[in-house]
Design an enzyme around this catalytic site. Structure first.
Site, short mmCIF file in Angstrom:
data_model
loop_
_atom_site.label_atom_id
_atom_site.label_comp_id
_atom_site.label_asym_id
_atom_site.label_seq_id
_atom_site.Cartn_x
_atom_site.Cartn_y
_atom_site.Cartn_z
N GLU A 61 1.24 3.45 9.34
CA GLU A 61 -0.52 3.82 9.00
C GLU A 61 -1.10 5.29 10.03
OE1 GLU A 61 -2.76 0.68 8.81
OE2 GLU A 61 -0.44 -0.42 7.78
N SER A 92 2.40 12.47 7.28
CA SER A 92 1.09 12.91 7.46
C SER A 92 -0.02 13.69 6.32
CB SER A 92 1.33 12.95 8.95
OG SER A 92 2.32 12.85 10.12
N THR A 111 6.32 -0.75 2.93
CA THR A 111 6.32 -2.70 3.71
C THR A 111 5.82 -2.97 3.19
OG1 THR A 111 5.43 -1.40 6.04
CG2 THR A 111 4.72 -4.28 5.50
N PHE A 151 0.95 -1.03 0.02
CA PHE A 151 -0.23 -0.15 -0.01
C PHE A 151 0.61 0.98 -0.44
CE2 PHE A 151 -2.82 3.27 2.38
CZ PHE A 151 -4.17 3.11 1.93
C1 LIG Z 1 8.67 1.04 8.84
C2 LIG Z 1 7.78 1.82 8.55
C3 LIG Z 1 6.94 0.80 7.38
C4 LIG Z 1 6.23 2.05 6.81
N1 LIG Z 1 5.53 1.29 5.73
C5 LIG Z 1 4.52 1.95 5.19
C6 LIG Z 1 3.79 2.02 4.21
O1 LIG Z 1 3.17 0.27 3.95
N2 LIG Z 1 2.58 2.02 2.97
C7 LIG Z 1 2.93 3.90 3.10
O2 LIG Z 1 2.08 4.74 2.71
N3 LIG Z 1 3.95 4.39 4.40
C8 LIG Z 1 4.08 3.16 5.72
N4 LIG Z 1 5.21 3.84 6.13
C9 LIG Z 1 5.19 5.30 5.92
C10 LIG Z 1 4.16 6.16 7.44
O3 LIG Z 1 3.25 6.16 7.14
C11 LIG Z 1 5.12 7.39 7.77
O4 LIG Z 1 6.92 7.25 8.08
C12 LIG Z 1 3.70 8.35 9.02
O5 LIG Z 1 2.58 8.12 8.77
C13 LIG Z 1 4.37 9.47 9.42
O6 LIG Z 1 4.44 9.77 8.21
P1 LIG Z 1 6.29 10.60 8.45
O7 LIG Z 1 7.74 9.73 8.26
O8 LIG Z 1 6.47 11.26 6.97
O9 LIG Z 1 6.70 12.43 9.65
P2 LIG Z 1 5.93 13.73 10.21
O10 LIG Z 1 4.51 13.83 9.25
O11 LIG Z 1 6.78 14.70 9.48
O12 LIG Z 1 6.01 13.74 11.52
C14 LIG Z 1 6.91 14.35 11.70
C15 LIG Z 1 6.09 14.48 13.43
O13 LIG Z 1 5.44 15.30 12.87
C16 LIG Z 1 3.62 15.20 13.77
N5 LIG Z 1 3.22 15.79 12.99
C17 LIG Z 1 2.86 15.82 11.50
N6 LIG Z 1 1.13 16.54 11.22
C18 LIG Z 1 0.97 16.78 13.01
C19 LIG Z 1 0.51 17.81 13.20
N7 LIG Z 1 -0.98 18.32 12.03
N8 LIG Z 1 -0.89 17.40 14.47
C20 LIG Z 1 0.85 17.53 15.08
N9 LIG Z 1 1.27 16.37 15.02
C21 LIG Z 1 2.12 16.04 13.52
C22 LIG Z 1 3.99 13.36 13.08
O14 LIG Z 1 3.02 13.03 14.20
C23 LIG Z 1 5.29 13.89 13.55
O15 LIG Z 1 5.57 13.15 15.08
C24 LIG Z 1 6.26 3.12 7.15
C25 LIG Z 1 7.14 4.13 7.74
C26 LIG Z 1 8.04 3.18 8.58
C27 LIG Z 1 8.53 4.32 9.07
#
Ligand SMILES: Cc1cc2nc3c(=O)[nH]c(=O)nc-3n(C[C@H](O)[C@H](O)[C@H](O)COP(=O)(O)OP(=O)(O)OC[C@H]3O[C@@H](n4cnc5c(N)ncnc54)[C@H](O)[C@@H]3O)c2cc1C
Length: 379
Positions: free
Chosen positions: A363, A132, A158, A123
């Site tokens: 997620e 996010s 993943t 996905f």
């Molecule tokens: C091992 C692993 C597997 C994954 N698998 C998948 C997958 O299969 N498919 C897929 O699509 N994605 C996948 N992901 C991605 C994962 O869903 C994202 O890392 C996650 O959604 C956070 O996004 P980001 O890393 O860009 O963090 P950011 O969005 O940059 O967030 C950084 C920090 O800011 C906070 N933050 C952001 N916006 C707000 C807000 N509005 N209010 C308060 N706090 C906020 C967040 O909570 C976090 O603490 C995976 C990630 C990892 C590490």
């Protein structure tokens, strides 16, 4: 209100427990260390029906309820969270998404092999600049008449290399914002699709996390899921269900660590008696067991609502928010109860502690779950 599990649900739980003990436990430490995907084990999971548990039997699925899925996810995650994230993505994001929103042709072509594990799904929503904030998609799917031209990069995917069927979210019409986003089914091997590097991670190190690159990939129009512009809604809807899977994964990590700590506390002696006879340890165990039970009830409630075809978005966000915190807290305490032995690999709890962290991130981070929950509260 009935808290009893049915015979069928108990049988699924037992089968998952036995599978985890006999097939996943051997080698789990080495797979974590060498970042090896549990390929053989995942194949067997498919044969046993763990990869398409809720899919209708007419599409080769198990036809089971979401409660059974939670029970199986908990048991698998107690032992190997790298295997269980593969199971979660395949079941509750990819299979469920295609079964709920796909066309009959898409179900025949893609859902059937996914439900048996013959093919694995991924996905693909996150990007280098869109985590996010999933609305800020930079990947584009340009409408070219009878196909879309896909360009962009996905991050953190993943099953990134193991998969052969990918649900890719991309922007078609930027002016329409999130209503201009589509979800396309992309097959491995399509020209211009390249799997990028594997991530070297803190936890779930056996899981296969990759970036993906798409350069002028021609995706047939019939591979779009839903109407034009449905992609963002599709992603949010599938993630609601996916969170039940990740909440159950967190629950399993917590209960796995708790079971190890409980057993160890009865064996390890300090000051002339088993450490379980010291009240400080007893109180830790009491807190762990209580929090795990609360997390389990939240997971089961979300699953039950989904099975009843009721709105489960708030419940699944609550389950994930709470269970992932319980996973983190419990695994830290499990390491503490093990003392120095908890800090080395042989005792498993340090791995569970590292694995727990991701459940607060993927997620939807815990902060995002709070946004989902509070939005529902303030409706
Ligand atoms: C091992 C692993 C597997 C994954 N698998 C998948 C997958 O299969 N498919 C897929 O699509 N994605 C996948 N992901 C991605 C994962 O869903 C994202 O890392 C996650 O959604 C956070 O996004 P980001 O890393 O860009 O963090 P950011 O969005 O940059 O967030 C950084 C920090 O800011 C906070 N933050 C952001 N916006 C707000 C807000 N509005 N209010 C308060 N706090 C906020 C967040 O909570 C976090 O603490 C995976 C990630 C990892 C590490």
């Amino acid at each position: 209100m009935n808290f009893e599990l049915t015979e069928e649900q108990l049988a699924v739980q037992q089968a998952a427990r036995e599978f985890a003990q006999s097939e996943l436990l051997p080698g789990v430490i080495e797979r974590d260390e060498t970042q090896t995907f549990p390929l053989e084990q995942v194949k067997k999971m498919g044969e046993l029906g763990f990869l398409g548990m809720m899919v209708d039997p007419k599409y080769n699925g198990g036809g089971m309820d979401t409660v059974s899925y939670v029970l199986a996810m908990e048991e698998i995650s107690k032992i190997d969270a790298s295997a269980s994230v593969c199971m979660s993505v395949n079941n509750s994001l990819v299979c469920w998404g295609i079964e709920k929103y796909g066309t009959e042709e898409q179900k025949q072509k893609y859902l059937k092999p996914l439900a048996t594990g013959e093919k694995i799904g991924a996905f693909c929503l996150s990007e280098p600049e869109a985590g996010s904030d999933a609305t800020s998609q930079q990947t584009t799917a340009e409408d070219k008449g009878d196909y879309y031209l896909l360009n962009g990069t996905k991050n953190w995917i993943t099953n990134g290399n193991t998969a052969s069927i990918y649900l890719v979210i991309a922007q078609t019409d930027r002016e329409k914002g999130h209503k201009g986003i589509n979800c396309l089914i992309v097959e491995k091997g399509m020209d211009g699709f390249v799997v990028g590097k594997k991530e070297n991670k803190l936890g779930i190190r056996g899981s296969d996390t990759h970036s993906l690159m798409f350069t002028d990939v021609k995706v047939p129009k019939e591979n779009r899921i839903g109407d034009d512009g449905f992609g963002f809604k599709f992603a949010m809807s599938t993630l609601n269900g996916g969170r039940i899977g990740i909440a159950s994964q967190a629950l399993g990590i917590a209960s796995g660590a708790y079971e190890l700590a409980l057993a160890y506390s009865k064996e390890r002696k300090a000051f002339g008696k088993p450490i379980s006879q010291h009240q400080a340890i007893q109180f830790k165990l009491a807190d762990m067991a209580t929090e795990i039970e609360a997390a389990r009830l939240l997971c089961l409630k979300a699953a039950h609502l989904k099975d009843q075809k009721k709105d489960f978005g708030k419940a699944s966000a609550m389950a994930k928010l709470f269970a992932s915190k319980v996973a983190m807290d419990t695994t830290i305490e499990a390491v503490q109860i093990h003392g120095g032995y908890g800090y080395v690999k042989e005792y498993h709890v340090e791995r569970l502690m590292r694995d727990a962290k991701i459940t607060q991130i993927y997620e939807g981070t815990s902060e995002i779950q709070k946004i989902v929950i509070s939005r529902e509260l303030l409706k």
